[in-house]
Design an enzyme around this catalytic site. Structure first.
Site: not given
Ligand code: HDD
Length: 703
Positions: A91, A164
């Site tokens: 990420h 997510n």
């Protein structure tokens, strides 16, 4: 030969240091700085020493060596050398914004958490969206899962919901996280590919990890090529617990639903976006917030009891499983609005440290083994990323409620604790922090039966049923996209047995899908299916898992590009703009020159984007308004031909006037209800709200 006299150095960007008297006077009045306006404070070193010359280092003689004595130079360069911190191991690429969460429906019956019980209360949030695999400088639009991490600064401490845009995950146990991430990141010997799963190591790992098949279905769907960060859903993934005042527990799953509806791109468009604008999603989020079109999501929960959970045909503690909305409906309890772009990317977006372990009284964890591992991992990563145990004092990470304890010292301690007492119990000081009955309590979960061990619960053994559920719940175009993305990804895999093993798994998901992928890969026969620990079952399809079925009938927040050139009809452009803007979207004018085009009425219309640098992929729909001469000229211009051909190929609405027809012909644009006359603004708006899915078989062969 260059003059040795400093005063003769006329080409220097700034006055030379030897003019020290002038430099002293320069200060904020320097004519080179005047354009910014205002009263500039003096530039100083980090010790507060005013700097008289920020252009030249201290030299022994005008053309001689630089002196070590120059503390201004050394401090500036040293700081610069240390301006990066380790990027996130996953990420790394992300964009974030400030905003608030507003509760609209109380969960008082289930929890004591104030942010979930005080209706109308606005809790500040900082939300960071990310891709998973790429480095911090990678592009915004690869095929990838999107992170959706929200830090709620509640009055009872920070709660981080680190989710997510997909409600399930690749693996069931945190011990496999380093493996799945290593496999998807660039391969260690060759250091490519960047930010992509279409390579051997990822699919090798997946082929040997059947529990990933459900997540793979999501990853191969258009969910992983979103049109905008404003149009993704978010999921807390794991089951959590809500606890009431008596400690009774109700399970909960958290969902974010975008106000604008879900929207994705088509793969060819996503690929071209990578070239058109590396920062497409970041820019889109920035521009939306700057223009006051604040991105918004509904916050919804699925609530269920332990007893209900026991009856589910799957184990809700398994993070590769979702709970269909048809089984446990969603209740909307609030909304999140992102209304402020960070002042500084590094200080806020880069330094924000999310930890799923950050939780508030009234919410608790479940025994999901992936979640349990995450509770350790994030604090650990922040220690190395941010350099020490006091990162919670960095403004973006600090709670907005008072916080106090007896932890002391360490790298970069910013607070100056007073007094003698840094331990507990103590009797020497009346104002030391003490534990409170209102503090965080864990649910008294009774232990499972069974022995200690490195065990995967039997109830986690069904790896294919929900993969099948997801595939079979999709519309036909969405299924075709999934089959095609599997073919695309596996075609980038050089090892035949890996490709074949994946097709083998797909046979358990859906025989038709396996066949389509096998055909797309050019396999002569279907590879064998691996043994399944549990034979997949058919579940009732869940339309809530679609994108197309959930798109909203709106143009709100989207962007329409109008291609114009000299001689374009001003009235048509005006009418189109009016229609688009009244439907809540924005208009951007594209012309061969940025200065704009001289329209048919003689007036000049400035462009927002120059044709060669503003392809149609950056728009949701396009209009082409050209004079006859303009249409003929642009029909010979590759960028213009690509503009219309791509808009057509990406299934977008196209409005075109008579002059534009030559260009449409050059771009092989066919006829359907998404290609409308520029004067028919009503038809254009209707077509622009969606994509022309029926057109797809005419423009590409899908698996
Ligand atoms: Fe993770 C970052 C989401 C499983 C370990 N993760 C990270 C971020 C998101 C997620 C959104 C970025 C946060 C930000 O914007 O700074 N991760 C998830 C989800 C998971 C998940 C939804 C499964 C449901 N993650 C997971 C596991 C582990 C990690 C199982 C380790 C055992 N994740 C990390 C990390 C990161 C991270 C290495 C990298 C940077 C960071 O934490 O701050 O600790």
């Amino acid at each position: 030969m260059a003059s040795r006299k400093p005063a003769a150095n006329k080409t220097a960007a700034r006055p030379t240091a030897s003019k020290s008297a002038a430099a002293d006077k320069r200060g904020s009045g320097d004519e080179l700085h005047q354009s910014a306006g205002g009263a500039h404070p003096p530039l100083t070193t980090n010790q507060g020493i005013p700097v008289s010359d920020n252009q030249n280092s201290l030299r022994a003689t005008p053309r001689g060596p630089t002196l070590l004595e120059d503390f201004v130079l050394r401090e500036k360069i040293t700081h610069f050398d240390h301006e990066r911190i380790p990027e996130r191991i996953v990420h790394a690429r992300g964009s974030a914004a400030h905003g608030y969460f507003e509760l609209t429906r109380s969960l008082q019956k289930y929890t004591t958490a104030k942010l979930l019980t005080e209706v109308g209360k606005r809790t500040p949030v900082f939300t960071r969206f990310s891709t998973v695999a790429g480095g911090a400088g990678s592009v915004d639009t690869p095929r990838d899962v999107r992170g959706f991490a929200v830090k709620f600064y509640t009055s009872e401490g920070n709660w981080d919901l680190v989710g997510n845009n997909i409600p399930v995950f690749f693996i069931q146990d945190a011990i496999k996280f380093p493996d799945v991430v290593h496999s998807v990141k660039m391969e260690p010997d060759r250091a490519f590919p960047q930010a992509g799963s279409a390579h051997d190591t990822f699919w090798d790992f997946i082929s040997l990890t059947p529990e990933a098949m459900h997540m793979i279905m999501w990853a191969m769907s258009d969910r992983t090529i979103p049109r905008s960060l404003r149009t993704i859903e978010g999921f807390g993934v794991h089951s959590f617990r809500l606890l009431d005042a008596k400690g009774n527990s109700t399970f909960v799953k958290f969902h974010w639903r975008p106000k604008l509806g879900i929207q994705s791109t088509v793969w060819d468009e996503a690929v071209k976006l990578q070239a058109a604008d590396n920062d497409f999603h970041r820019r889109d989020l920035f521009e939306a917030i700057e223009s006051g079109g604040f991105p918004e999501w509904e916050f919804a929960v699925q609530l269920f009891t332990e007893k209900e959970a026991d009856k589910f045909p799957f184990d809700h503690l398994d993070p590769t499983k979702l709970i269909p909305e048809e089984l446990v409906p969603l209740t909307v309890i609030g909304r999140m609005v992102l209304d402020r772009w960070p002042d500084n990317f590094f200080a806020e977006t880069e330094q924000v440290a999310f930890c799923p372990a950050n939780i508030v009284p009234g919410i608790d964890f479940s025994n999901d083994p992936l979640l349990q591992g995450r509770l350790f991992s994030y604090l650990d990563t922040q220690l190395s990323r941010l350099g020490g145990p006091n990162f919670h004092q960095i403004p973006i990470n600090a709670p907005k409620c008072p916080f106090a304890n007896l932890q002391r010292d360490g790298h970069m301690q910013m607070q100056v604790p007073k007094g003698r007492v840094n331990y507990e119990p103590s009797s020497l000081q009346a104002d030391t922090p003490r534990e409170t009955p209102a503090g965080f309590r864990s649910h008294a979960t009774p232990p499972d039966d069974g022995a200690k061990g490195r065990i995967r619960a039997e109830s986690f053994a069904d790896h294919y049923t929900q993969a099948r559920l997801f595939f079979r719940s999709q519309t036909r175009p969405e299924q075709a996209h999934m089959a095609s993305s599997l073919v695309f990804e596996l075609s980038k895999v050089g090892t035949p047995h890996v490709r074949e093993a994946i097709v083998g798994h797909l046979r358990h998901v859906d025989a038709g899908l396996a066949q389509r992928v096998a055909d797309g890969l050019g396999l002569d026969a279907l590879p064998p299916a691996p043994p399944a620990a549990v034979a997949p079952k058919d579940m009732k399809p869940s339309p809530a898992l679609q994108i197309i079925g959930k798109m909203k009938d709106t143009l709100q927040g989207r962007c329409v590009g109008i291609l114009v050139d000299d001689g374009s009809d001003a009235t048509t452009i005006k009418a189109l703009r009016k229609a688009v803007e009244s439907a809540g979207a924005t208009v951007k004018i594209v012309a061969p020159k940025l200065g704009g085009a001289k329209l048919g009425d003689g007036r000049k219309l400035p462009a927002d984007g120059q044709l060669a640098g503003t392809p149609s992929v950056v728009f949701d729909a396009v209009a082409i308004v050209l004079s006859d001469a303009g249409g003929k000229a642009l029909a010979k211009e590759a960028a213009a031909v690509d503009f219309v051909r791509d808009a057509y190929g990406h299934l977008k609405a196209i409005a075109a006037d008579a002059g534009a027809q030559a260009l449409l012909k050059a771009g092989n644009v066919g006829k359907d209800k998404g290609v409308v006359d520029a004067s028919d603004t009503k038809a254009f708006i209707a077509a622009a709200k969606t994509r022309q899915w029926d057109r797809e078989p005419k423009v590409r062969t899908l698996a």
